[in-house]
Design a protein around this motif. Structure first.
Motif, PDB file in Angstrom:
ATOM      1  N   VAL A  59       0.874  -1.175   0.000  1.00  0.00           N
ATOM      2  CA  VAL A  59       0.000   0.000   0.000  1.00  0.00           C
ATOM      3  C   VAL A  59       0.906   1.217   0.000  1.00  0.00           C
ATOM      4  CG1 VAL A  59      -1.792   1.272   1.224  1.00  0.00           C
ATOM      5  CG2 VAL A  59      -1.824  -1.230   1.230  1.00  0.00           C
ATOM      6  N   LEU A  60       0.799   2.044  -1.018  1.00  0.00           N
ATOM      7  CA  LEU A  60       1.711   3.165  -1.194  1.00  0.00           C
ATOM      8  C   LEU A  60       1.486   4.255  -0.146  1.00  0.00           C
ATOM      9  CD1 LEU A  60       1.536   3.424  -5.079  1.00  0.00           C
ATOM     10  CD2 LEU A  60       3.455   2.586  -3.727  1.00  0.00           C
ATOM     11  N   GLN A  78      -4.856   6.469  -4.937  1.00  0.00           N
ATOM     12  CA  GLN A  78      -4.712   5.053  -5.254  1.00  0.00           C
ATOM     13  C   GLN A  78      -6.024   4.294  -5.038  1.00  0.00           C
ATOM     14  OE1 GLN A  78      -1.920   3.117  -2.542  1.00  0.00           O
ATOM     15  NE2 GLN A  78      -2.173   4.768  -1.044  1.00  0.00           N
ATOM     16  N   GLN A  79      -7.118   4.989  -5.266  1.00  0.00           N
ATOM     17  CA  GLN A  79      -8.432   4.402  -5.016  1.00  0.00           C
ATOM     18  C   GLN A  79      -8.700   3.207  -5.911  1.00  0.00           C
ATOM     19  OE1 GLN A  79     -11.621   7.222  -5.294  1.00  0.00           O
ATOM     20  NE2 GLN A  79     -13.146   5.826  -4.452  1.00  0.00           N
ATOM     21  N   LEU A  80      -8.380   3.338  -7.207  1.00  0.00           N
ATOM     22  CA  LEU A  80      -8.632   2.234  -8.138  1.00  0.00           C
ATOM     23  C   LEU A  80      -7.788   1.020  -7.788  1.00  0.00           C
ATOM     24  CD1 LEU A  80      -8.896   4.140 -11.551  1.00  0.00           C
ATOM     25  CD2 LEU A  80     -10.744   3.229 -10.125  1.00  0.00           C
ATOM     26  N   ILE A 120      -4.121 -12.379  -2.442  1.00  0.00           N
ATOM     27  CA  ILE A 120      -3.255 -11.718  -1.476  1.00  0.00           C
ATOM     28  C   ILE A 120      -3.581 -12.193  -0.065  1.00  0.00           C
ATOM     29  CG2 ILE A 120      -2.936  -9.691  -2.940  1.00  0.00           C
ATOM     30  CD1 ILE A 120      -4.950  -8.212  -1.264  1.00  0.00           C
ATOM     31  N   SER A 121      -2.545 -12.294   0.758  1.00  0.00           N
ATOM     32  CA  SER A 121      -2.689 -12.807   2.117  1.00  0.00           C
ATOM     33  C   SER A 121      -2.396 -11.775   3.182  1.00  0.00           C
ATOM     34  CB  SER A 121      -1.766 -14.015   2.317  1.00  0.00           C
ATOM     35  OG  SER A 121      -2.032 -15.028   1.369  1.00  0.00           O
ATOM     36  N   GLY A 122      -2.013 -10.558   2.775  1.00  0.00           N
ATOM     37  CA  GLY A 122      -1.707  -9.509   3.741  1.00  0.00           C
ATOM     38  C   GLY A 122      -1.383  -8.217   3.033  1.00  0.00           C
ATOM     39  N   LEU A 123      -1.113  -7.182   3.810  1.00  0.00           N
ATOM     40  CA  LEU A 123      -0.802  -5.865   3.287  1.00  0.00           C
ATOM     41  C   LEU A 123       0.514  -5.379   3.885  1.00  0.00           C
ATOM     42  CD1 LEU A 123      -4.330  -4.176   3.638  1.00  0.00           C
ATOM     43  CD2 LEU A 123      -3.349  -5.211   1.574  1.00  0.00           C
ATOM     44  N   ALA A 124       1.309  -4.703   3.055  1.00  0.00           N
ATOM     45  CA  ALA A 124       2.559  -4.092   3.497  1.00  0.00           C
ATOM     46  C   ALA A 124       2.434  -2.583   3.356  1.00  0.00           C
ATOM     47  CB  ALA A 124       3.740  -4.612   2.676  1.00  0.00           C
TER      48      ALA A 124
END
Length: 486
Positions: A224-225, A232-234, A247-251
């Protein structure tokens, strides 16, 4: 491997009563197949070339509680060649980590760095913290710093590295701007490129999910920027809808990103890669819902001869009321073991600390080791600092469970100083990627350790100049006092 099978490779369950989409601290448990369950919030130690700095594997096993580690692919520096993949441009051969033989169920990366089977390996494209590269990212690559200079890591090459090395968790490529604030057009490129990286990587790693099996058992944490939600909505919408099964998680790279996570992604574990400076920064992100964090200042403190000394919640004897805290001095977050005041101090670093360092050694001994530049000094400091951080996060989880986390944060801020002490002594020999990239002729990062011998060398040279050589004539020998002419 279908979607159900992939979900069996990992699970993240929230244990706190709060909703996952609300910006609040939360308890959880991250379970990766074959690895130790990791209770969250927790921290992920950062490795250097596949090892935790200053801690050998046997020391780590006996004196540290490590459930997962972060490894940067930069440490093995794959650089794209026209004729082949994963080849070092300077060495002209494949990096050893890629050539290590391994069975189908084994990870060559794990075998190469010899980590225990129960420790989860998290692979990212760059080290933490990353070094700003002079070259820019492209539509198909990001700039990295390798042992043979700055190179471009292509998206396809990164996917091949994931397939070859087989880590447990991988952080997706992202187009980040280091050391500068991106403009409007640059931010649009960041989102488009990161979106393309994520879409292409998850498609190649896990297939299209239509009657086919996923090609990788590695769990993918989508980046996630560090931008606003509207920018970065789209991309976030695509993560929540089309890419959600892959995906299994967010960075995440900054605290503000925790507030823009869509509700559909609220149940995923959140790994924060922010460059924290103090434990106060860590508490802030955990209060906003961070689950896992990397802590650059942990090893940096050990490098600088600094011993951490804080607990959470803050000691009851020092907290008091808000009125009394205004008059009482704040406690330091750490001790600078280079201080001359510890030369004859026979007390442990922290009273009542049960780590190996505090139970076996005293401050005077550690300061002596630092002064003598013995590497045991940094090993003992690292053991103590890891123990301090383990207790810190155990206290955080206990505080969240009791429902007193917000009050405990306020007390912690009153009791402890806002900054770590400045380093006053020299650290160990810097690792190559820690050196500034200013080019040739740059000043030494540390003063010369044996400069005091220069005077002796000069005096020795002067003494040699007074000695007559075999081919000296009578006049020269008399001038040097070697003989007298009659």
């Amino acid at each position: 491997m279908g979607l159900e099978t992939l979900s069996q490779l990992s699970s993240f369950s929230l244990l706190s009563p709060s909703a996952p989409s609300i910006l609040s601290p939360r308890l959880g448990s991250l379970n990766v197949a074959g690895r130790k369950p990791q209770q969250t919030p927790h921290y992920v130690p950062i490795t250097s070339r596949g090892t935790v700095p200053h801690i050998a594997h046997d020391v780590m096993k006996d004196h540290a509680k490590i459930d997962s580690v972060y490894v940067g692919l930069e440490d093995w520096a794959p650089a794209r060649q026209a004729e082949s993949l994963l080849v070092l441009q300077k060495a002209r051969h494949e990096s050893p980590v890629y050539k290590l033989p391994a069975a189908a169920h084994e990870s060559p990366l794990r075998k190469f760095i010899a980590f225990p089977e129960d420790v989860a390996l998290i692979l990212g494209p760059r080290r933490i913290p990353p070094i700003a590269c002079p070259t820019s990212n492209t539509e198909n690559s990001i700039s990295i710093m390798t042992s043979v200079g700055f190179r471009q890591l292509e998206a396809g090459q990164y996917i091949e590295a994931i397939q070859k090395l087989r880590p447990d968790i991988v952080i997706g490529l992202s187009d980040l701007v280091q050391g500068a604030k991106p403009g409007v057009k640059r931010r649009m490129k960041m989102v488009d490129r990161t979106h393309a990286y994520t879409r292409d990587a998850t498609e190649q790693l896990y297939g299209d999910w239509v009657g086919s099996e996923a090609q990788s058992k590695t769990l993918y944490f989508a980046p996630v920027l560090p931008l606003e939600n509207t920018q970065q909505q789209l991309y976030l919408q695509d993560l929540a809808e089309d890419l959600r099964p892959r995906i299994s998680g967010l960075a995440l790279y900054e605290s503000a990103s925790l507030s823009i996570i869509p509700e559909d992604l609220g149940d995923l574990p959140r790994l924060s890669l922010s460059e924290y400076k103090t434990p106060h920064d860590i508490l802030k992100d955990i209060s906003l819902g961070a689950d896992l964090v990397t802590i650059p200042f942990l090893s940096a403190a050990s490098d600088g001869g600094i011993a951490l000394d804080f607990t959470f919640p803050a000691p009851a004897s020092s907290s008091g009321s808000s009125t009394s805290s205004c008059t009482s001095p704040q406690r330091p977050l750490a001790f600078d073991m280079w201080s001359p005041s510890y030369t004859t101090d026979l007390s442990p670093i922290t009273v009542d600390c049960q780590c190996y360092t505090c139970t076996k050694h005293h401050r005077a001994y550690i300061r002596h080791l630092l002064s003598a530049k013995e590497m045991l000094a940094w090993t003992l400091l690292q053991i103590h600092n890891f123990h301090t951080m383990d207790l810190f996060f155990a206290g955080i989880r206990n505080s969240i469970e009791k429902g007193t986390f917000d009050e405990d944060i306020a007390t912690f801020a009153r009791v402890y100083e806002s900054e770590l002490p400045q380093q006053t002594g020299t650290g160990p020999r810097l690792r190559g990627y820690q050196l500034p990239s200013a080019g040739p002729g740059q000043p030494r990062p540390n003063p010369r350790a044996y400069g005091r011998l220069d005077d002796a060398v000069e005096k020795y040279a002067e003494s040699l100049s007074s000695v007559a050589t075999p081919d000296a004539g009578a006049d020269e020998m008399q001038a040097r006092g070697f003989a007298e002419k009659k």
